[in-house]
Every structure is written in structure tokens, then in C-alpha cells.
Design a protein around this motif. Structure first.
Motif, PDB file in Angstrom:
ATOM      1  N   PHE A  22       0.870  -1.365   0.006  1.00  0.00           N
ATOM      2  CA  PHE A  22       0.098   0.116  -0.019  1.00  0.00           C
ATOM      3  C   PHE A  22       0.733   1.130  -0.072  1.00  0.00           C
ATOM      4  O   PHE A  22       0.427   2.354  -0.310  1.00  0.00           O
ATOM      5  CB  PHE A  22      -1.006  -0.101   1.214  1.00  0.00           C
ATOM      6  CG  PHE A  22      -1.941  -0.933   1.105  1.00  0.00           C
ATOM      7  CD1 PHE A  22      -2.536  -1.449   0.017  1.00  0.00           C
ATOM      8  CD2 PHE A  22      -2.905  -1.283   2.070  1.00  0.00           C
ATOM      9  CE1 PHE A  22      -3.394  -2.304  -0.356  1.00  0.00           C
ATOM     10  CE2 PHE A  22      -3.984  -2.265   2.173  1.00  0.00           C
ATOM     11  CZ  PHE A  22      -4.299  -2.613   0.870  1.00  0.00           C
ATOM     12  N   SER A  23       2.234   1.351   0.269  1.00  0.00           N
ATOM     13  CA  SER A  23       3.140   2.094   0.474  1.00  0.00           C
ATOM     14  C   SER A  23       3.521   2.732  -0.758  1.00  0.00           C
ATOM     15  O   SER A  23       4.478   3.749  -0.971  1.00  0.00           O
ATOM     16  CB  SER A  23       4.097   2.167   1.281  1.00  0.00           C
ATOM     17  OG  SER A  23       5.129   0.950   1.041  1.00  0.00           O
ATOM     18  N   SER A  25       4.530   4.519  -4.058  1.00  0.00           N
ATOM     19  CA  SER A  25       4.256   6.044  -4.344  1.00  0.00           C
ATOM     20  C   SER A  25       4.167   6.255  -5.753  1.00  0.00           C
ATOM     21  O   SER A  25       4.397   5.609  -6.668  1.00  0.00           O
ATOM     22  CB  SER A  25       5.527   6.588  -3.660  1.00  0.00           C
ATOM     23  OG  SER A  25       6.700   6.447  -4.528  1.00  0.00           O
ATOM     24  N   GLU A 148      -8.798   7.526  -5.480  1.00  0.00           N
ATOM     25  CA  GLU A 148      -7.337   7.589  -5.305  1.00  0.00           C
ATOM     26  C   GLU A 148      -6.793   8.251  -3.978  1.00  0.00           C
ATOM     27  O   GLU A 148      -5.973   7.616  -3.689  1.00  0.00           O
ATOM     28  CB  GLU A 148      -6.674   8.581  -6.637  1.00  0.00           C
ATOM     29  CG  GLU A 148      -6.917   7.775  -7.900  1.00  0.00           C
ATOM     30  CD  GLU A 148      -6.243   8.569  -9.141  1.00  0.00           C
ATOM     31  OE1 GLU A 148      -5.102   9.262  -8.819  1.00  0.00           O
ATOM     32  OE2 GLU A 148      -6.941   8.685 -10.046  1.00  0.00           O
ATOM     33  N   SER A 151      -8.694   5.434  -1.133  1.00  0.00           N
ATOM     34  CA  SER A 151      -8.214   4.018  -1.370  1.00  0.00           C
ATOM     35  C   SER A 151      -6.622   3.780  -1.415  1.00  0.00           C
ATOM     36  O   SER A 151      -6.214   4.348  -2.325  1.00  0.00           O
ATOM     37  CB  SER A 151      -9.086   3.459  -2.370  1.00  0.00           C
ATOM     38  OG  SER A 151      -8.503   1.939  -2.598  1.00  0.00           O
ATOM     39  N   PRO A 152      -6.095   3.178  -0.581  1.00  0.00           N
ATOM     40  CA  PRO A 152      -4.545   2.789  -1.077  1.00  0.00           C
ATOM     41  C   PRO A 152      -4.370   2.077  -2.255  1.00  0.00           C
ATOM     42  O   PRO A 152      -3.317   2.268  -2.981  1.00  0.00           O
ATOM     43  CB  PRO A 152      -4.377   1.649   0.237  1.00  0.00           C
ATOM     44  CG  PRO A 152      -5.430   1.994   1.360  1.00  0.00           C
ATOM     45  CD  PRO A 152      -6.465   2.421   0.748  1.00  0.00           C
ATOM     46  N   PHE A 191       1.512  -2.148  -7.635  1.00  0.00           N
ATOM     47  CA  PHE A 191       1.194  -2.731  -5.871  1.00  0.00           C
ATOM     48  C   PHE A 191       1.808  -4.229  -5.568  1.00  0.00           C
ATOM     49  O   PHE A 191       1.504  -4.723  -4.588  1.00  0.00           O
ATOM     50  CB  PHE A 191      -0.210  -2.706  -5.487  1.00  0.00           C
ATOM     51  CG  PHE A 191      -0.655  -0.950  -5.655  1.00  0.00           C
ATOM     52  CD1 PHE A 191      -0.232  -0.155  -4.671  1.00  0.00           C
ATOM     53  CD2 PHE A 191      -1.667  -0.799  -6.707  1.00  0.00           C
ATOM     54  CE1 PHE A 191      -0.794   0.987  -4.749  1.00  0.00           C
ATOM     55  CE2 PHE A 191      -1.854   0.639  -6.758  1.00  0.00           C
ATOM     56  CZ  PHE A 191      -1.618   1.652  -5.687  1.00  0.00           C
ATOM     57  N   GLN A 210      -9.382  -3.272   3.326  1.00  0.00           N
ATOM     58  CA  GLN A 210      -9.523  -2.782   1.813  1.00  0.00           C
ATOM     59  C   GLN A 210     -10.964  -2.993   1.448  1.00  0.00           C
ATOM     60  O   GLN A 210     -11.629  -2.126   0.600  1.00  0.00           O
ATOM     61  CB  GLN A 210      -8.741  -3.423   0.798  1.00  0.00           C
ATOM     62  CG  GLN A 210      -8.769  -2.799  -0.441  1.00  0.00           C
ATOM     63  CD  GLN A 210      -8.323  -1.568  -0.716  1.00  0.00           C
ATOM     64  OE1 GLN A 210      -7.903  -0.860   0.124  1.00  0.00           O
ATOM     65  NE2 GLN A 210      -8.937  -0.825  -2.028  1.00  0.00           N
ATOM     66  N   ASN A 245      -7.500  -8.259  -2.451  1.00  0.00           N
ATOM     67  CA  ASN A 245      -7.973  -6.902  -2.226  1.00  0.00           C
ATOM     68  C   ASN A 245      -8.703  -6.470  -3.368  1.00  0.00           C
ATOM     69  O   ASN A 245      -8.758  -6.931  -4.631  1.00  0.00           O
ATOM     70  CB  ASN A 245      -6.541  -5.833  -2.299  1.00  0.00           C
ATOM     71  CG  ASN A 245      -5.680  -6.163  -1.175  1.00  0.00           C
ATOM     72  OD1 ASN A 245      -5.698  -5.663  -0.040  1.00  0.00           O
ATOM     73  ND2 ASN A 245      -4.624  -7.173  -1.425  1.00  0.00           N
ATOM     74  N   ARG A 294     -10.794   7.625   8.334  1.00  0.00           N
ATOM     75  CA  ARG A 294     -10.341   7.667   7.152  1.00  0.00           C
ATOM     76  C   ARG A 294     -10.748   8.669   5.881  1.00  0.00           C
ATOM     77  O   ARG A 294     -10.211   9.480   5.436  1.00  0.00           O
ATOM     78  CB  ARG A 294      -9.845   6.387   6.439  1.00  0.00           C
ATOM     79  CG  ARG A 294      -9.131   6.392   5.379  1.00  0.00           C
ATOM     80  CD  ARG A 294      -8.684   5.155   4.601  1.00  0.00           C
ATOM     81  NE  ARG A 294      -7.799   4.952   3.699  1.00  0.00           N
ATOM     82  CZ  ARG A 294      -6.439   4.669   3.962  1.00  0.00           C
ATOM     83  NH1 ARG A 294      -5.949   4.233   5.034  1.00  0.00           N
ATOM     84  NH2 ARG A 294      -5.638   4.621   2.933  1.00  0.00           N
TER      85      ARG A 294
END
Length: 350
Positions: A22-23, A25, A148, A151-152, A191, A210, A245, A294
Motif C-alpha cells: 500500500f506504500s 508511491s 485515489e 483508497s490505498p 502494487f 480494503q 484486495n 479515514r
């Protein structure tokens, strides 16, 4: 709305790897998606033949040239193949102009704006001569931008002003707003996931956080046109541990867009697409709170997104923001949230 379960995927635990993916970038995104500035594109193809390609049983390729100008004003032209796609909007009785899929060869897009993309979906204007339909494109694009933000895992998009030129000079050119959407294989790649195409997945088969984000977002934008078991407007992406997910797409039938052609499934018991109906998993109030938080933290993004989309009618933007305000009132009030979300969940799936 819903396909009967055929295969049930194994339930697995959430892993550290899920959090790591999820991180991902924007730095690793293709060049096309590193900016939200609209891009101007011209497609030159046999437009008359393309617009007649509405047979949903066949997917014919149409040779085309894609052109755009870079920051220095230099024109770059790339050979491409266009395909008509979709279901409702592909039918000639519903839309004058079908949604499209554009394919590229790797060697042709190296060192261009499109490097890293093999194919892209184009959400086109259904009726380019109708100003209402032009606004629908911009409104749906706004929903994707909001997803966007919340949601991750999501599909990346880019707003585009596209001109279609007939290479045979037999049909007038068409210019309209559209937006480009990355292919689901590219989402998976971004991802570090793989596509899961199995029908029949139930809520217990999926990554819970998710899934909750996706289901609440569908409720937020007033979209009931989705099904996990039927893989309808939902992509399932599996990580290396087997965790699956959910990623939502295709929001044109949502209350946030509210097009004149959209209507809810009669089995749902609501009259208009602007009537919200929660169709997601069951969580307790305590389990919902971090998810609500969130969404609440993303509230300032709503105004920002709708204020910064070129050519979006300010009156429509105001209506959309007010529509979201009603959602935020619900999730900020424990009693209202209990009635609208907690108490009306679907225990197994949709």
C-alpha cells in the motif's frame, strides 16, 4: 447485479506484505500518471468504421496514430490500435461514441509520455454533441480522483482533451473531454499484486480493511452497480501471501454523477441512483470508526478536487459536494451510521 458463487477462494490472514504494497508511491508511476494536468491528444483513424464497431461478440483492432505535444511544443506521433469496449455504453442505441481501449507496442512508446503502458482504457464522451454528457465525463473523473485519495489501491487516471480525426476524411472530427485509465495489469504491477479472475468470492475471502474502504466508498458516491462475486466493476488483486484486495472502478451510474440514463436495479428497493444503499460487509461500530476517520480526513480533498477540474460546471460541482456532505453527516453521527451502514450490511457477499 450479482453472479452466483462458483468458486470459493481460501481465506488467509493479513500480512505485513499487504501494508508494504500500500506504500507504493507516485514516484514509481508511469510518466503519464505523474501529473493531473489535462493532456491534449489526437487520434487519427478510420473514424466512420470505428464508430460502427458495436458488435459485443467481436473485438476488432483499428489502426490509429496517436499524437501529442510535449512541454517544448514538439509533436510526438505513436502508432496504436484502438478497440471499442464496454457493455452499456458500447451499444449504439445508448451512445453515439463508444468507450475505447488503446494498445501500444513497447518499442513505440519508449521515451514518450506513454512509456510503461501496454494498453489504456479511454472513458469517452457517450454523446459528444451533448453538453450534459460532457459534464458526466468530468464528474466521473472527479469520483476516480476521490477514490485515489481515499483508497490505498486504485486505478490511476489522467484527464484528456481528445480529438478524433477521420483518416478517410469521410466523417467530421470529434473533440471532447475524456480520461485515460490504466489497465488492471498495471495496477497489479504497481502494487506488486496479481489479478484474480475467479467469480464467486465472498466477503470472508477478502482483505477486510480494503473491502470496508471500497464498500463505504461505493456508498459514499451512491453507487450500487457493483458486485464482488460477479466481478462487476470490481477488480480483485492477490498479494504474495494470497490475501485478496478489492479495487472499484466504473462510477458513471453513481449518484455522484447522476446521469439521465442511470437507474438502480429494481431488486434493491431504491428508486433513484441518488438514493444511497450500503451493500458491503458487516462490521461493528468500533470496527467502522477507523474507516470513518479515514474518510473524514479526506473531506477537504472533496472541495479541492471539484474546484480544480477544468470545464466542470460550478453548479454541478456544488451539487456533488452537497451530496457528499450528506454522507459525512451520516458517518459523523453514530445513530445515523448505525441505521444506514451497520444495521443493513450483507453478511456473506454481493
Amino acid at each position: 447485479m450479482k453472479s452466483p458463487p462458483t468458486v470459493r477462494t481460501a481465506v488467509v490472514a493479513i500480512s505485513v506484505a499487504t501494508a508494504i504494497m500500500f506504500s507504493a508511491s507516485m514516484a514509481s508511476a508511469q510518466k503519464l500518471f505523474r501529473s493531473t494536468a489535462p493532456v491534449e491528444i489526437t487520434f487519427t483513424t478510420n473514424l466512420k468504421v470505428l464508430l460502427k464497431d458495436r458488435d459485443s461478440t467481436k473485438f476488432v483492432g483499428h489502426e490509429a496514430a496517436l499524437s501529442y505535444k510535449d512541454a517544448d511544443g514538439k509533436t510526438t506521433t505513436i502508432p496504436t490500435t484502438l478497440h471499442t469496449r464496454g457493455h452499456f455504453r458500447r451499444q449504439a442505441g445508448n451512445c453515439d461514441f463508444p468507450p475505447l481501449l488503446v494498445e501500444f507496442k513497447k518499442k513505440d512508446v519508449n521515451n514518450t509520455l506513454l512509456q510503461g503502458n501496454k494498453q489504456l482504457k479511454i472513458t469517452t464522451n457517450c454523446k459528444p454533441k451533448n453538453s450534459d454528457y460532457e459534464q458526466y465525463i468530468l464528474q466521473e473523473y472527479a469520483v476516480y480522483r476521490l477514490y485515489e485519495r481515499i483508497s490505498p489501491v486504485h486505478f490511476r487516471t489522467r484527464l484528456a482533451r481528445i480529438t478524433y480525426v477521420d483518416s478517410a476524411a469521410a466523417a467530421p472530427s470529434v473533440t471532447s473531454w475524456a480520461f485515460l485509465i490504466e489497465d488492471d495489469k498495471e495496477v497489479a504491477k504497481e502494487f506488486s499484486l496479481t489479478n484474480e479472475k475467479t467469480h464467486g468470492a465472498l466477503f470472508d475471502d477478502l482483505e477486510k480493511k480494503q473491502l470496508a474502504i471500497t464498500a463505504l466508498f461505493e456508498y459514499m458516491v451512491g453507487n450500487t452497480d457493483w458486485s464482488i462475486s460477479g466481478l462487476h466493476n470490481i477488480s480483485l488483486l492477490r498479494d504474495s501471501t494470497g490475501t485478496i484486495n478489492t479495487v472499484a472502478y466504473d462510477f458513471d451510474w453513481s449518484g455522484a454523477v447522476n446521469p439521465k440514463y442511470a437507474f438502480p436495479d429494481a431488486r434493491l428497493g431504491i428508486k433513484y441512483v441518488t438514493d444511497r444503499l450500503y451493500r458491503g460487509p458487516c462490521l461493528t461500530a468500533a470496527q467502522w470508526q477507523p474507516v470513518f476517520d479515514r474518510f473524514i480526513s479526506a473531506k477537504p480533498a472533496v472541495d479541492s478536487i471539484y474546484k480544480n477540474i477544468p470545464s466542470l460546471d460550478p453548479k454541478l460541482a456544488k451539487v456533488s459536494v452537497a451530496f457528499y456532505d450528506d454522507f459525512y453527516k451520516i458517518i459523523s453521527d453514530p445513530r445515523a451510521a448505525k441505521r444506514a451502514v451497520v444495521d443493513v450490511c450483507q453478511p456473506k457477499g454481493n
